[in-house]
Enzyme design. Structure first.
Site, PDB file in Angstrom:
ATOM      1  N   ASN A 100      -9.892  26.258  66.615  1.00  0.00           N
ATOM      2  CA  ASN A 100      -8.047  25.935  66.251  1.00  0.00           C
ATOM      3  C   ASN A 100      -8.007  25.642  64.821  1.00  0.00           C
ATOM      4  O   ASN A 100      -8.041  24.471  64.551  1.00  0.00           O
ATOM      5  CB  ASN A 100      -7.935  25.164  67.332  1.00  0.00           C
TER       6      ASN A 100
ATOM      7  N   LYS B 184      -5.098  24.776  64.258  1.00  0.00           N
ATOM      8  CA  LYS B 184      -3.867  23.528  64.535  1.00  0.00           C
ATOM      9  C   LYS B 184      -2.510  24.498  63.510  1.00  0.00           C
ATOM     10  O   LYS B 184      -2.081  25.167  63.453  1.00  0.00           O
ATOM     11  CB  LYS B 184      -3.977  21.682  64.574  1.00  0.00           C
TER      12      LYS B 184
ATOM     13  N   HIS C 295      -4.161  21.620  75.355  1.00  0.00           N
ATOM     14  CA  HIS C 295      -4.801  20.694  73.989  1.00  0.00           C
ATOM     15  C   HIS C 295      -4.635  19.746  73.984  1.00  0.00           C
ATOM     16  O   HIS C 295      -3.391  19.197  74.351  1.00  0.00           O
ATOM     17  CB  HIS C 295      -4.124  21.459  72.884  1.00  0.00           C
TER      18      HIS C 295
ATOM     19  N   GLU D  54      -3.372  17.578  71.923  1.00  0.00           N
ATOM     20  CA  GLU D  54      -2.311  17.040  70.818  1.00  0.00           C
ATOM     21  C   GLU D  54      -1.213  16.944  72.063  1.00  0.00           C
ATOM     22  O   GLU D  54      -0.023  17.013  71.357  1.00  0.00           O
ATOM     23  CB  GLU D  54      -2.888  17.794  69.886  1.00  0.00           C
TER      24      GLU D  54
ATOM     25  N   GLU E 264     -13.400  19.230  75.969  1.00  0.00           N
ATOM     26  CA  GLU E 264     -13.287  18.692  74.914  1.00  0.00           C
ATOM     27  C   GLU E 264     -12.625  16.801  74.529  1.00  0.00           C
ATOM     28  O   GLU E 264     -11.548  16.577  75.213  1.00  0.00           O
ATOM     29  CB  GLU E 264     -11.782  18.953  73.849  1.00  0.00           C
TER      30      GLU E 264
ATOM     31  N   GLY F 121     -11.296  15.881  65.534  1.00  0.00           N
ATOM     32  CA  GLY F 121     -10.715  15.213  64.859  1.00  0.00           C
ATOM     33  C   GLY F 121     -11.007  13.959  64.323  1.00  0.00           C
ATOM     34  O   GLY F 121     -10.466  13.332  62.633  1.00  0.00           O
TER      35      GLY F 121
ATOM     36  N   SER G 223     -14.535  17.433  67.295  1.00  0.00           N
ATOM     37  CA  SER G 223     -16.271  17.293  65.926  1.00  0.00           C
ATOM     38  C   SER G 223     -17.070  18.456  65.970  1.00  0.00           C
ATOM     39  O   SER G 223     -17.961  17.267  65.508  1.00  0.00           O
ATOM     40  CB  SER G 223     -16.524  16.456  65.565  1.00  0.00           C
TER      41      SER G 223
END
Ligand code: PEP
Length: 274
Positions: free
Chosen positions: A12, A14, A108, A110, A184, A190, A230
């Site tokens: 991904n 991003k 996701h 985010e 996730e 991250g 991560s």
């Protein structure tokens, strides 16, 4: 080692890598791919190892062009549930399909955190995009506060129940083909904090048990469940050794060609040489 569903390594990007950087990535990636082992190339070709990169919309054409001839799928990071209409700033699944894009991330963390996506909008996107023939990578996971409060299982079950509402839903029908799940944990994305293999396996078992009880043991067995948070070339092997972890959804470590190919190398070593 037995990986009955193969291994899927999804990157991904991003909001990283414009057209110029996308070209530079693939220029170097192609060199690495061309000199990689015949085992890696063969497992990518027979799809027991699947590789995909989810690029920003504007870089998709460049990525598709640059990846030509290599078994690397290019996907999108988001799409609206409607096919067209007054939704300024959005892209539809139909537009992705017209562009040759067949995979899309949905839900996701985010998107949930910064763009107000809810279990309900995630359900609408999942159902509509699957109905249109796209492969959906549906992301779920708990926050740090939820884990610390002992709510991990409850959060996962709530997020899953929102999408798998009835045995007739498109999500249910596409299990094992058009729908991939990605666990996730938000606290691991991250942050450099990876879930331990035990934590990942436990969450994946919760997800697979839900699918088995709510739908069928066969559907649960067929469904690919990725871990994201991560993942690096250093920890990918230990995570993929978990029986219920079928691959990784990888942000930071997918941005550099040498680290993305190192993830693929780590994964392929777990697949049998024919
Ligand atoms: C992600 O983008 O889904 C992700 C898991 O990012 P990272 O690998 O950087 O934690």
């Amino acid at each position: 080692m037995k990986k009955p569903r193969g291994i899927f390594i999804a990157g991904n990007w991003k909001m990283n890598h414009g057209v110029k950087e996308t070209r530079q990535f693939f220029e170097q990636f192609r060199r690495l791919y061309d000199s990689s082992s015949s085992h890696l190339q063969a497992r990518l070709a027979d799809h027991s190892l699947k590789a995909a990169l989810f690029a920003p919309y504007l870089s998709i054409s460049a990525a598709q062009g640059e990846a030509h001839g290599m078994p690397i799928h290019i996907g999108a990071q988001n799409a609206h549930w409607e096919k067209s209409g007054a939704f300024t700033g959005e892209i539809s699944g139909a537009m992705l399909l017209e562009h040759g894009i067949k995979s899309v991330l949905v839900g996701h963390s985010e998107r949930r955190q910064y763009f107000a996506e809810t279990d309900e909008t995630v359900r609408k996107k999942t159902e509509s995009l699957i109905e249109q023939g796209l492969e959906v990578i549906l992301c779920i996971g708990e926050t740090r506060a939820e884990r610390e409060a002992g709510q991990t299982e409850a959060v996962l079950l709530r997020q899953l129940s929102a999408v798998f509402q009835s045995a007739q839903s498109p999500a249910v029908r596409s299990l094992g083909c058009g729908l991939v799940l990605a666990y996730e944990p938000v606290w691991a994305i991250g942050t450099g904090l990876t879930a331990s293999p035990e934590q990942a396996e436990e969450a994946h078992q919760i997800i697979r048990r839900f699918l088995s009880e709510k739908l069928s043991p066969e559907a649960a067995e067929m469904t690919v469940i990725l871990y994201g948070g991560s993942v690096t070339p250093q920890n990918v092997t230990a995570l993929l050794q978990c029986p219920n972890v079928d691959g990784g959804l990888v942000g930071g470590a997918s941005l550099k060609p040498e680290s993305y190919i190192a993830l693929l190398h780590g994964a392929v070593e777990l697949l049998p040489h024919p």
